[in-house]
Design a protein around this motif. Structure first.
Motif, PDB file in Angstrom:
ATOM      1  N   LEU A   1      -2.322  -3.181  10.705  1.00 27.02           N
ATOM      2  CA  LEU A   1      -2.261  -3.315   9.250  1.00 27.02           C
ATOM      3  C   LEU A   1      -3.544  -2.827   8.585  1.00 27.02           C
ATOM      4  N   ALA A   2      -4.680  -3.041   9.251  1.00 23.47           N
ATOM      5  CA  ALA A   2      -5.967  -2.647   8.686  1.00 23.47           C
ATOM      6  C   ALA A   2      -6.062  -1.134   8.509  1.00 23.47           C
ATOM      7  N   VAL A   3      -5.294  -0.395   9.331  1.00 19.26           N
ATOM      8  CA  VAL A   3      -5.298   1.057   9.212  1.00 19.26           C
ATOM      9  C   VAL A   3      -4.178   1.528   8.289  1.00 19.26           C
ATOM     10  N   ILE A   4      -3.033   0.842   8.349  1.00 18.60           N
ATOM     11  CA  ILE A   4      -1.862   1.305   7.598  1.00 18.60           C
ATOM     12  C   ILE A   4      -1.923   0.928   6.118  1.00 18.60           C
ATOM     13  N   LEU A   5      -2.201  -0.336   5.833  1.00 22.47           N
ATOM     14  CA  LEU A   5      -2.141  -0.784   4.431  1.00 22.47           C
ATOM     15  C   LEU A   5      -3.021   0.052   3.493  1.00 22.47           C
ATOM     16  N   PRO A   6      -4.309   0.301   3.837  1.00 22.01           N
ATOM     17  CA  PRO A   6      -5.116   1.113   2.908  1.00 22.01           C
ATOM     18  C   PRO A   6      -4.564   2.531   2.744  1.00 22.01           C
ATOM     19  N   SER A   7      -3.884   3.053   3.781  1.00 24.31           N
ATOM     20  CA  SER A   7      -3.357   4.419   3.692  1.00 24.31           C
ATOM     21  C   SER A   7      -2.112   4.507   2.815  1.00 24.31           C
ATOM     22  N   LEU A   8      -1.524   3.373   2.476  1.00 19.97           N
ATOM     23  CA  LEU A   8      -0.327   3.383   1.622  1.00 19.97           C
ATOM     24  C   LEU A   8      -0.677   3.701   0.173  1.00 19.97           C
ATOM     25  N   VAL A   9      -1.947   3.489  -0.172  1.00 22.36           N
ATOM     26  CA  VAL A   9      -2.377   3.809  -1.537  1.00 22.36           C
ATOM     27  C   VAL A   9      -2.789   5.268  -1.552  1.00 22.36           C
ATOM     28  N   PHE A  10      -1.974   6.105  -2.206  1.00 27.20           N
ATOM     29  CA  PHE A  10      -2.221   7.540  -2.147  1.00 27.20           C
ATOM     30  C   PHE A  10      -2.117   8.126  -3.567  1.00 27.20           C
TER      31      PHE A  10
END
Lengths: 303, 293
Positions: free
Chosen positions: B151-160
């Motif tokens: 989640l620490a890698v995926i969640l921030p990448s969802l904001v694009f």
């Protein structure tokens, strides 16, 4: 098909009305935007005002971390490196991208599609892998560049020396991102209506004049956008020097760029509060530079 | 359409064609050289890597041995890294593209309170250097015990934010207001209009954002490097970089040098192939954003 679907659906289900719908559509993005952009920003601003105390816990120190950063030569050296890097990298990359886009657009070329696609391919290679490949290529003993130079009877420079390191990093960025910018310019050039072309052919404008005097000015807004993105990207420099550090410890130190500095402050020096202040200041520098650039170019266009 | 051809004498045109094609061919050699090097390096033994000419193959063909080493090293951790990369990038890309599309649709097709402010925030966020946020985000997530999770890698990448901007530009052009009005006249709800009428029409834009978000996530090094410290959670970028530092520091022995290049080759081939197959999408889509801006 759509109409039939509409008719067969029961009428009494919840229908979201026009007033609420936009908020519903925005909600997932907005939620994540707040959680992973706004909140970390506020959090960073907050912890940057504290400092680890000698005995247990943290204590509020106000702007101390910022005052310290302003007087910290390690931070400013890093900013200096970034500026040198950006001033070298961006003009070369944008210049070649524009030149190639204009050449592709002019229609003189053989194998247009081949060049367009092959120049873009390095964009699919992650910065980490691009840097690894280039560090092998830069290798003084075994790198093919050095080998070729020796075959031709001279000695290639040490690409990761104090003198050459910045150029070597510029080269990696050029290799990776030139094609991306070229594709954007090419699309913008292709979108210019054809009748303009007809008109200037009648006028007898030469291809070169036509490309530089008429077509180029028309894609200035696109160029500005890409330059802003390049400024933001290059001032965040981290991956390339961080990896090349492995083969050039004496050249790339723990504060080579502000991002490397903040990383080392957090994980090596255990000073997360100060690292947050450095990150925040870097963000500020990037925002100011991009804003100044946009202001400066806006004025030019208006004139 | 070629102006030079219509306009200039054909001798001059031919000369220009030779000259410019030559110039671009030189740049092609520059672009292709590192990729070619990866191929040759991956087919060499460690000894040959250092003793033979870098831009050609050695007499012994060691690709299969290198591949075998790559996939068995540290109990087959490379395969794990590939799986992690595929997982992080695909979930991030699909999520980012979907949320960007929804937000872009709201901005393009509705008038609502707070629209201007929110749109300005999104545009401003495009300017915010992502890496300046990574360390604060790490400090925040580690205080919540969320580091070292996917989640620490995926969640921030969802904001694009660039995706929202692109979708706004695309939807504004591609979907007419009349069409949406017609849907409303038929009594369709807003969600239904979006999912069964609009979504099909904005597929090309969606595909472009999907590709861009995928590349952004698959490229990412700083975020996973900071968030993860368990090797079996690494994506390829962090894993390969670590393998390289082991190779160069000498602790893993010279043995690893060709393995790193073999890993590089294995990880870029599928992505380059995907780019070649999907070129219609990125060529059109990348341009659309640039032109509108």
């Amino acid at each position: 098909m759509t109409e039939r679907q509409l008719k067969t659906r029961p009428r009494n289900r919840v229908i979201v009305n026009k007033k609420i719908a936009p908020y519903l559509f925005l909600a997932p993005f907005a939620l994540l935007f707040v959680a992973f952009l706004i909140v970390p920003l506020i959090y960073a601003a907050d912890i940057s005002l504290y400092k680890k105390a000698m005995v247990g816990g943290v204590k509020f120190v106000g702007a101390d971390n910022y005052i310290k950063a302003f007087a910290d030569p390690k931070f400013w050296e890093g900013i200096g490196v970034l500026f040198k890097f950006a001033f070298l990298q961006i003009p070369i990359m944008i210049g070649t991208a524009l030149l190639f886009a204009l050449i592709l657009d002019s229609g003189v070329l053989w194998a247009k599609a081949f060049f367009r696609i092959s120049f873009f391919i390095p964009y699919a290679v992650p910065a980490v892998i691009a840097t690894l490949i280039w560090s092998y290529l830069y290798g003084p003993a075994y790198g093919p560049i050095g080998q070729t130079a020796r075959l031709l009877g001279f000695e290639a420079p040490d690409f990761v020396s104090q003198e050459w390191i910045l150029g070597s990093i510029v080269n990696i960025a050029q290799w990776q991102f030139m094609g991306y910018n070229m594709i954007i310019y090419f699309a913008a050039l292709q979108a210019i209506p054809g009748d303009l072309e007809e008109a200037s052919v009648v006028d007898g404008a030469s291809a070169f004049t036509f490309a530089t005097r008429i077509k180029l000015p028309m894609i200035v807004p696109t160029i500005i956008v890409t330059v802003v993105f390049s400024i933001i990207g290059s001032l965040q420099l981290f991956t390339e020097p961080f990896l090349i550090q492995n083969m050039a410890r004496s050249v790339i130190n723990s504060n080579f760029t502000p991002n490397i500095y903040a990383y080392n402050l957090t994980f090596v020096a255990q000073q997360p509060n100060y690292a947050a202040a450095i990150s925040f200041l870097l963000g500020g520098v990037i925002a100011v530079v991009s804003y100044v650039f946009m202001l400066a170019t806006n004025q030019r266009i208006d004139r | 359409m070629s102006i030079v051809g219509k306009n200039a004498s054909s001798a001059k045109f031919r000369r220009n064609r030779w000259l410019l094609t030559g110039l671009l061919s030189l740049y092609f050699i520059y672009t292709f050289m590192p990729l070619f090097y990866v191929i040759t390096a991956a087919t060499k033994s460690n000894q040959d890597l250092f003793s033979t000419f870098g831009l050609w193959f050695a007499e012994d063909f060691s690709l299969w041995e290198n591949l075998a080493t790559l996939f068995t090293i540290q109990d087959g951790i490379f395969l794990k890294w590939m799986a992690n990369t595929a997982y992080y990038s695909s979930v991030s890309a699909v999520g980012a593209a979907l949320f960007s599309t929804l937000a872009g649709y709201a901005f393009a097709k509705y008038r609502f309170f707070g629209k201007k402010l929110m749109f300005a925030l999104v545009l401003g966020a495009v300017m915010i250097p992502q890496t300046a946020l990574v360390i604060p985000m790490f400090l925040m997530l580690s205080s919540m015990g969320l580091t070292n999770t996917s989640l620490a890698v995926i969640l921030p990448s969802l904001v694009f934010p660039p995706g929202v901007f692109l979708m706004w530009a695309y939807i504004d052009d591609a979907i007419s207001n009349e069409l949406i009005e017609a849907g409303r006249m038929d009594g369709a709800g807003e969600v239904h209009i979006f999912s069964s009428i609009a979504f099909r029409m904005l597929m090309p834009g969606f595909a472009t954002v999907l590709i861009l978000a995928f590349v952004a996530s698959w490229n990412n090094y700083f975020l996973p490097l900071v968030m993860l410290n368990k090797p079996d959670m690494f994506p390829i970028t962090v894993g390969l970089a670590q393998l390289y530092s082991t190779a160069i520091s000498g602790t893993g022995g010279v043995l690893l040098f060709t393995v790193v290049m073999t890993g590089a080759l294995v990880s870029i081939v599928p992505v380059i192939a995907a780019f070649l197959i999907m070129q219609r999408f990125w060529q059109g889509g990348l341009g659309a954003g640039g032109v509108k801006a």
